[in-house]
Design a protein around this motif. Structure first.
Motif, PDB file in Angstrom:
ATOM      1  N   SER A 193      -4.102  76.819 -14.574  1.00  0.00           N
ATOM      2  CA  SER A 193      -4.841  76.939 -13.355  1.00  0.00           C
ATOM      3  C   SER A 193      -5.970  75.609 -13.560  1.00  0.00           C
ATOM      4  O   SER A 193      -6.391  75.124 -12.411  1.00  0.00           O
ATOM      5  CB  SER A 193      -5.641  78.151 -13.302  1.00  0.00           C
ATOM      6  OG  SER A 193      -4.678  79.305 -13.362  1.00  0.00           O
ATOM      7  N   GLY A 194      -6.428  75.275 -14.561  1.00  0.00           N
ATOM      8  CA  GLY A 194      -7.441  74.097 -14.870  1.00  0.00           C
ATOM      9  C   GLY A 194      -8.873  74.643 -14.221  1.00  0.00           C
ATOM     10  O   GLY A 194      -9.276  75.726 -14.189  1.00  0.00           O
ATOM     11  N   PRO A 267      -9.004  73.644 -19.376  1.00  0.00           N
ATOM     12  CA  PRO A 267      -9.556  73.429 -18.054  1.00  0.00           C
ATOM     13  C   PRO A 267     -10.830  72.677 -18.166  1.00  0.00           C
ATOM     14  O   PRO A 267     -11.526  72.742 -19.230  1.00  0.00           O
ATOM     15  CB  PRO A 267      -9.625  75.049 -17.618  1.00  0.00           C
ATOM     16  CG  PRO A 267      -8.970  75.850 -18.447  1.00  0.00           C
ATOM     17  CD  PRO A 267      -8.826  75.029 -19.763  1.00  0.00           C
ATOM     18  N   VAL A 307       1.284  70.395 -19.185  1.00  0.00           N
ATOM     19  CA  VAL A 307       0.292  70.914 -18.471  1.00  0.00           C
ATOM     20  C   VAL A 307      -0.903  70.125 -18.514  1.00  0.00           C
ATOM     21  O   VAL A 307      -1.750  70.274 -19.373  1.00  0.00           O
ATOM     22  CB  VAL A 307       0.223  72.355 -18.987  1.00  0.00           C
ATOM     23  CG1 VAL A 307      -0.770  73.272 -17.978  1.00  0.00           C
ATOM     24  CG2 VAL A 307       1.544  73.122 -18.784  1.00  0.00           C
ATOM     25  N   GLU A 308      -1.097  69.489 -17.552  1.00  0.00           N
ATOM     26  CA  GLU A 308      -2.434  68.335 -17.494  1.00  0.00           C
ATOM     27  C   GLU A 308      -2.477  67.886 -16.037  1.00  0.00           C
ATOM     28  O   GLU A 308      -1.627  67.903 -15.257  1.00  0.00           O
ATOM     29  CB  GLU A 308      -1.943  67.316 -18.577  1.00  0.00           C
ATOM     30  CG  GLU A 308      -0.668  66.647 -17.936  1.00  0.00           C
ATOM     31  CD  GLU A 308      -0.085  65.613 -19.176  1.00  0.00           C
ATOM     32  OE1 GLU A 308      -0.594  65.626 -20.559  1.00  0.00           O
ATOM     33  OE2 GLU A 308       0.590  64.627 -18.755  1.00  0.00           O
ATOM     34  N   GLY A 309      -3.882  67.593 -15.843  1.00  0.00           N
ATOM     35  CA  GLY A 309      -4.249  66.934 -14.531  1.00  0.00           C
ATOM     36  C   GLY A 309      -4.272  65.576 -14.596  1.00  0.00           C
ATOM     37  O   GLY A 309      -4.616  65.164 -13.339  1.00  0.00           O
ATOM     38  N   TYR A 328       2.154  69.415 -14.320  1.00  0.00           N
ATOM     39  CA  TYR A 328       0.951  69.144 -13.884  1.00  0.00           C
ATOM     40  C   TYR A 328      -0.082  70.311 -13.952  1.00  0.00           C
ATOM     41  O   TYR A 328       0.058  71.062 -15.186  1.00  0.00           O
ATOM     42  CB  TYR A 328       1.045  68.925 -12.308  1.00  0.00           C
ATOM     43  CG  TYR A 328       2.070  67.754 -11.956  1.00  0.00           C
ATOM     44  CD1 TYR A 328       1.647  66.616 -12.031  1.00  0.00           C
ATOM     45  CD2 TYR A 328       3.377  68.387 -11.632  1.00  0.00           C
ATOM     46  CE1 TYR A 328       2.497  65.628 -11.706  1.00  0.00           C
ATOM     47  CE2 TYR A 328       4.191  67.438 -11.209  1.00  0.00           C
ATOM     48  CZ  TYR A 328       4.069  65.978 -11.608  1.00  0.00           C
ATOM     49  OH  TYR A 328       4.888  64.765 -11.178  1.00  0.00           O
ATOM     50  N   LEU A 329      -0.982  70.784 -13.191  1.00  0.00           N
ATOM     51  CA  LEU A 329      -1.653  72.154 -13.186  1.00  0.00           C
ATOM     52  C   LEU A 329      -0.915  72.869 -11.928  1.00  0.00           C
ATOM     53  O   LEU A 329      -1.547  72.937 -10.894  1.00  0.00           O
ATOM     54  CB  LEU A 329      -3.186  71.881 -12.831  1.00  0.00           C
ATOM     55  CG  LEU A 329      -3.778  70.948 -14.010  1.00  0.00           C
ATOM     56  CD1 LEU A 329      -5.240  70.702 -13.543  1.00  0.00           C
ATOM     57  CD2 LEU A 329      -3.616  71.428 -15.248  1.00  0.00           C
TER      58      LEU A 329
END
Length: 591
Positions: A193-194, A267, A307-309, A328-329
């Motif tokens: 979710s970030g 996050p 899993v990264e923004g 991604y997120l």
């Protein structure tokens, strides 16, 4: 102006109701106090007529951090007098309200300036219905977390997950594999979710989601079965060991057919997320090294899920894994769709919307770079693989010459369109559905699938027609009368067509990218490529479709050294899917 402003123009043309100024300064000029950015550019040039709000405490920062004024009162004066800001975000900011009144009483600020902003705030409240119903309708509470919204969230993930590497077709995974899963993002909803989720810096615990969401581990167990999927903790997001028993995850990895490493970022939001190094923490990267060494000489495959923004660099370790999947997120419901992509239940169609750098030296590289700048990223803009094979062929133009003059903006300070346009050929400004264009030429033209389906075009037109804030932009120069093109003379727009064929037994969604390059330019070095359109096409197994793209003058325009927008005659190259293996190009001339 050419690389960043067009996205804002597209949002304004679509009828966006509000805008927010940014924390930053541009070339040393704080945006919150800038007449050019917030009045000249946003209002006069781009035609924004909605409400403009500051970011948090930005007005005060003119005094405390930007240091462009000696007091908070002067900050209020500078912001209101030089810009078109309508609202200060901080609700408890008494200084703004009191200072604004005082400035009017002292004659330093005109009362009509406040009235103008008050009117915009009231108009927005009226448009969203706050005068009719000032409080939220309790009945809407039942819609929060509805199954319809959950499915929409999952579908967005299915469309966006991007397979960046798939050595020897290791993906999709068969259902009879013994799968070992580890990594800090494997069993974490908060990671999916970030930031800006539940709290500013994101949720601190998965329990905060109250079972509203699925982790990647949940998705894998659902997709492959509990008996086929095993999990052991290894390290946290900072790379620190969280093993319950020393060496347990390495022993589990050695017994698996497939290892899925879920690495990425914890996050974060805004300045708290600033980093000095694009590399993932070494403790995370070390997992790749240790596991690859442990399984050396076996047939065990390693799948890396990121899993990264933002693109976190992986050093030389990409050669140690068999597949790389960019998630991604994806949000709290991302776990199942990610697993569906890994299993092949979903044929991946995501394409990389950014350049993934190889290392620190190229972290600022963009796909449109100067034509002479090196561009050898780990993965280029638009990268992405599917489990199908697609052929592109028959790229053609209906004309090889496009008619224009060397248009140039008359006065950079005037309002309205940034590019003078001569009258179009009669009937040329009607789209496929028969509706007239709204008068504003956009940098990215519509891409039309030649299969008779124009529902998206109709929806876009209806959105523009019914939105409260959508207005036609004034033009710098009154439009000339439409005039017919003489027989035999070049047209004022041309169409490109390419055929796309799915040559596999699996249906897929394929994205077609259209780039334009000016081969020679007299004052500013032309870009290597400029994206001017794209379309995602659905193809059944064995199906082929023609994809059509319209090239108009606005797709050829650029800002010269004098900051005026112009079109320069000469040769151009149209490239389909540049930077991808199936790229095709064709040339045309502007005369």
């Amino acid at each position: 102006m050419d690389y960043f402003v067009p996205s804002f123009q597209a949002a304004i043309n679509a009828g966006v109701a509000t805008a927010m100024e940014t924390y930053i300064d541009v070339n040393g000029q704080p945006v919150v106090g800038s007449h050019f950015y917030l009045t000249e550019l946003l209002r006069n040039r781009l035609g924004f007529e909605g409400m403009l709000v500051t970011d948090w405490a930005e007005l005060d920062r003119l005094f405390t951090e930007h240091r462009s004024v000696p007091s908070l009162k002067d900050a209020t004066l500078q912001c209101l007098k030089q810009t078109s800001v309508d609202m200060v975000m901080v609700p408890e900011s008494e200084s703004f309200s009191k200072d604004a009144v005082t400035l009017v009483q002292e004659g330093r600020l005109n009362r009509p300036r406040l009235v103008e902003s008050v009117a915009k705030v009231l108009q927005l409240k009226k448009d969203v219905g706050l005068f009719d119903q000032p409080l939220s309708d309790p009945a809407l509470l039942s819609l929060v977390g509805s199954q319809q919204d959950i499915e929409a969230a999952k579908e967005a993930v299915r469309e966006s997950v991007t397979v960046l590497k798939n050595k020897d077709g290791v993906l999709p995974l068969s259902k009879n594999k013994k799968i070992f899963v580890t990594g800090p993002a494997a069993d974490s909803i908060r990671a999916l979710s970030g930031g800006w989720s539940i709290k500013w810096q994101g949720a601190e615990k998965d329990e905060w989601y109250q079972d509203r969401g699925d982790t990647i581990l949940d998705g894998l167990r659902h997709e492959f079965g509990d008996r086929s999927v095993f999990y052991a903790p290894s390290v946290d997001f900072d790379g620190n060991s969280i093993e319950k028993e020393h060496g347990a995850y390495l022993r589990a990895a050695a017994e698996a057919d497939t290892i899925i490493l879920c690495l990425g970022e914890k996050p974060y939001a805004e300045i708290v997320g600033n980093i000095d190094n694009l590399d993932l923490p070494w403790g995370q990267l070390e997992i790749i090294l240790k596991i690859s060494e442990r399984i050396r000489g076996t047939n065990t495959k390693i799948i890396l899920v990121l899993v990264e923004g933002r693109p976190r660099t992986l050093q030389w370790l990409t050669d140690r894994v068999d597949a790389i999947v960019m998630a991604y997120l994806p949000g709290p419901w991302g776990g199942y769709p990610i697993a569906e992509v890994l299993s092949g239940t979903v044929n991946p169609s995501g394409r990389l919307p950014m350049t993934y750098p190889r290392g620190p030296s190229d972290m600022g590289a963009n796909y449109y770079r100067s034509g002479i700048d090196p561009y050898k990223p780990l993965f280029p803009f638009g990268a992405g693989l599917s489990y199908s094979t697609v052929e592109y062929f028959g790229l053609r133009l209906d004309h090889t010459e496009l008619h224009t003059a060397t248009y140039e903006e008359k006065d950079v300070g005037n309002s309205g369109d940034l590019l003078e346009e001569e009258g179009e050929e009669e009937g040329e400004d009607r789209d496929e559905a028969g509706s007239e264009n709204d008068g504003g030429e956009e940098a990215i033209e519509e891409v039309q699938i030649d299969d008779g389906d124009n529902s998206n075009n109709n929806n876009a037109q209806n959105l523009k027609k019914h939105h409260h804030h959508h207005q036609k932009r004034d033009t710098i120069i009154p439009p000339t009368r439409p005039r017919k093109r003489h027989s035999g003379s070049p047209p004022s727009s041309i169409y490109a067509t390419i055929r796309v064929k799915n040559t596999s037994a699996r249906s897929l969604k394929e994205t077609v990218f259209w780039y334009i390059t000016q081969d020679y330019r007299s004052d500013i070095m032309p870009e290597a490529y400029m994206l001017r359109g794209f379309e995602k096409v659905f193809l059944e197994a064995g199906e082929s479709k023609d994809v059509k793209f319209r090239i108009r003058r606005s797709a050829l325009a650029y800002h010269g050294r004098n900051m005026r927008k112009r079109v320069e005659k000469g040769s151009f190259t149209l490239t389909v899917n540049a930077m991808r293996p199936e790229a095709q190009s064709i040339k045309f001339n502007v005369v």
